[in-house]
Design an enzyme around this catalytic site. Structure first.
Site, PDB file in Angstrom:
ATOM      1  N   ASP A 186     -43.574  12.411  61.378  1.00  0.00           N
ATOM      2  CA  ASP A 186     -44.615  12.408  62.671  1.00  0.00           C
ATOM      3  C   ASP A 186     -44.475  11.038  63.356  1.00  0.00           C
ATOM      4  OD1 ASP A 186     -46.524  13.407  64.337  1.00  0.00           O
ATOM      5  OD2 ASP A 186     -47.794  11.759  63.185  1.00  0.00           O
ATOM      6  N   ARG A 187     -44.587  11.509  64.620  1.00  0.00           N
ATOM      7  CA  ARG A 187     -44.269   9.974  65.342  1.00  0.00           C
ATOM      8  C   ARG A 187     -45.532   9.193  65.880  1.00  0.00           C
ATOM      9  NH1 ARG A 187     -42.595  10.484  71.498  1.00  0.00           N
ATOM     10  NH2 ARG A 187     -44.850  10.192  72.106  1.00  0.00           N
ATOM     11  N   ASP A 188     -46.359   9.607  66.547  1.00  0.00           N
ATOM     12  CA  ASP A 188     -47.452   9.325  66.969  1.00  0.00           C
ATOM     13  C   ASP A 188     -48.773   9.126  65.837  1.00  0.00           C
ATOM     14  OD1 ASP A 188     -46.394   9.076  69.546  1.00  0.00           O
ATOM     15  OD2 ASP A 188     -47.134  11.083  70.259  1.00  0.00           O
ATOM     16  N   ASN A 215     -44.956  16.881  68.005  1.00  0.00           N
ATOM     17  CA  ASN A 215     -45.604  17.691  68.881  1.00  0.00           C
ATOM     18  C   ASN A 215     -45.576  16.767  70.234  1.00  0.00           C
ATOM     19  OD1 ASN A 215     -45.794  19.950  67.469  1.00  0.00           O
ATOM     20  ND2 ASN A 215     -48.029  19.800  67.042  1.00  0.00           N
ATOM     21  N   GLN A 216     -44.969  17.398  71.309  1.00  0.00           N
ATOM     22  CA  GLN A 216     -45.186  16.600  72.496  1.00  0.00           C
ATOM     23  C   GLN A 216     -45.605  17.713  73.741  1.00  0.00           C
ATOM     24  OE1 GLN A 216     -45.147  13.315  73.489  1.00  0.00           O
ATOM     25  NE2 GLN A 216     -44.747  12.975  71.002  1.00  0.00           N
ATOM     26  N   SER A 217     -47.163  18.160  73.685  1.00  0.00           N
ATOM     27  CA  SER A 217     -47.456  19.142  74.586  1.00  0.00           C
ATOM     28  C   SER A 217     -47.532  18.593  76.008  1.00  0.00           C
ATOM     29  CB  SER A 217     -48.873  19.584  73.984  1.00  0.00           C
ATOM     30  OG  SER A 217     -49.928  18.753  74.226  1.00  0.00           O
ATOM     31  N   CYS A 241     -41.649  19.373  70.217  1.00  0.00           N
ATOM     32  CA  CYS A 241     -42.097  20.519  70.646  1.00  0.00           C
ATOM     33  C   CYS A 241     -42.837  20.162  71.981  1.00  0.00           C
ATOM     34  CB  CYS A 241     -42.966  21.274  69.633  1.00  0.00           C
ATOM     35  SG  CYS A 241     -43.970  22.507  70.590  1.00  0.00           S
ATOM     36  N   CYS A 267     -45.350  29.136  70.723  1.00  0.00           N
ATOM     37  CA  CYS A 267     -43.857  29.052  70.314  1.00  0.00           C
ATOM     38  C   CYS A 267     -43.535  28.846  68.682  1.00  0.00           C
ATOM     39  CB  CYS A 267     -43.073  27.810  70.801  1.00  0.00           C
ATOM     40  SG  CYS A 267     -43.985  26.274  70.049  1.00  0.00           S
ATOM     41  N   LYS A 274     -45.940  22.190  65.623  1.00  0.00           N
ATOM     42  CA  LYS A 274     -46.721  22.131  64.037  1.00  0.00           C
ATOM     43  C   LYS A 274     -47.915  22.437  64.163  1.00  0.00           C
ATOM     44  CE  LYS A 274     -45.705  17.567  64.239  1.00  0.00           C
ATOM     45  NZ  LYS A 274     -45.657  16.053  63.969  1.00  0.00           N
ATOM     46  N   ASP A 301     -49.600  11.668  59.661  1.00  0.00           N
ATOM     47  CA  ASP A 301     -51.253  11.215  59.539  1.00  0.00           C
ATOM     48  C   ASP A 301     -52.304  12.316  59.848  1.00  0.00           C
ATOM     49  OD1 ASP A 301     -50.544  11.520  62.277  1.00  0.00           O
ATOM     50  OD2 ASP A 301     -52.302  10.254  62.788  1.00  0.00           O
TER      51      ASP A 301
HETATM   52 ZN   LIG Z   1     -42.835  24.582  70.626  1.00  0.00          ZN
END
Ligand SMILES: [Zn+2]
Length: 200
Positions: free
Chosen positions: A11-13, A54-56, A92, A107, A111, A136
């Site tokens: 995971d990133r952030d 996840n980059q909503s 995403c 989609c 995640k 996290d």
């Molecule tokens: Zn997606």
């Protein structure tokens, strides 16, 4: 060819870098303490690294898909200079309640759905049985389970476990930091100690 790549899906952030809510400016990118030594331990254990994020904010119209790609190029260069290579940054851009029509959808990649992991597994020849999804959030660990690998939840001391069912999940392990996880995995794998050559 048999899949042979051992992957850490990261995971990133909040896991790689401090979570600053919809990060898009590299100036705000700040690595979490202990992450770099942890990744060096994992690299020495033979793992390859993949970001799964996840980059909503893309669907919400806060930044564009290309903005995220530009940020990831900068993060990749920064990490390469520290001796840590990310094979790919999967993200995403979707959200069911977005503002940008193109990305507003339910989609298969957000995640805890396993779409991003499935994509990476097929593209990079990853052996899921040797791989772990680390993050996290509870849903990061759950993403790993949903994809068919193990899940690791970095849960800092004092953060309550939101779902008691996780207590029973054998494929999810909890650690207080990425470094704690990496050291535990190294010890569990019985790696030769670099100083005296003994198997620990
Ligand atoms: Zn997606």
């Amino acid at each position: 060819m048999e899949p042979s790549v051992k992957a850490i899906f990261l995971d990133r952030d909040g896991t790689l870098n401090r979570n600053t809510q919809y990060l898009i400016d590299f100036e705000q990118f700040e690595l979490i303490a202990g992450v770099v030594p942890a990744l060096h331990i994992l690299k020495n254990l033979g793992f390859k690294f993949f970001i799964v994020s996840n980059q909503s904010g893309v669907a919400r119209g806060l930044f564009t898909y290309a903005d995220v790609e530009r940020l990831h190029l900068k993060i990749a260069a920064h990490m390469d200079a520290l001796g840590i290579h990310f094979e790919e940054f999967a993200f995403c851009p979707h959200h069911p309640q977005g503002k940008v029509p193109e990305f507003t959808q339910v989609c298969e990649c957000r995640k805890p759905k396993p779409g991003m992991l499935r994509y990476l597994v097929g593209k990079h020849g990853i052996d899921l049985s040797e791989s772990l999804m680390v993050g996290d959030m509870e849903h990061d660990a759950q993403t790993g389970i949903n994809a068919g690998c193990r899940g690791v939840w970095i849960r800092p001391t004092g953060v309550q476990r939101p779902n008691a069912l996780l207590d029973k999940a054998e494929n999810i392990k909890e650690f207080v930091s990425l470094l704690d996880f990496a050291e535990s995995l190294r010890d569990a794998m019985g790696i030769t100690h670099p100083v005296d050559g003994k198997i620990r």
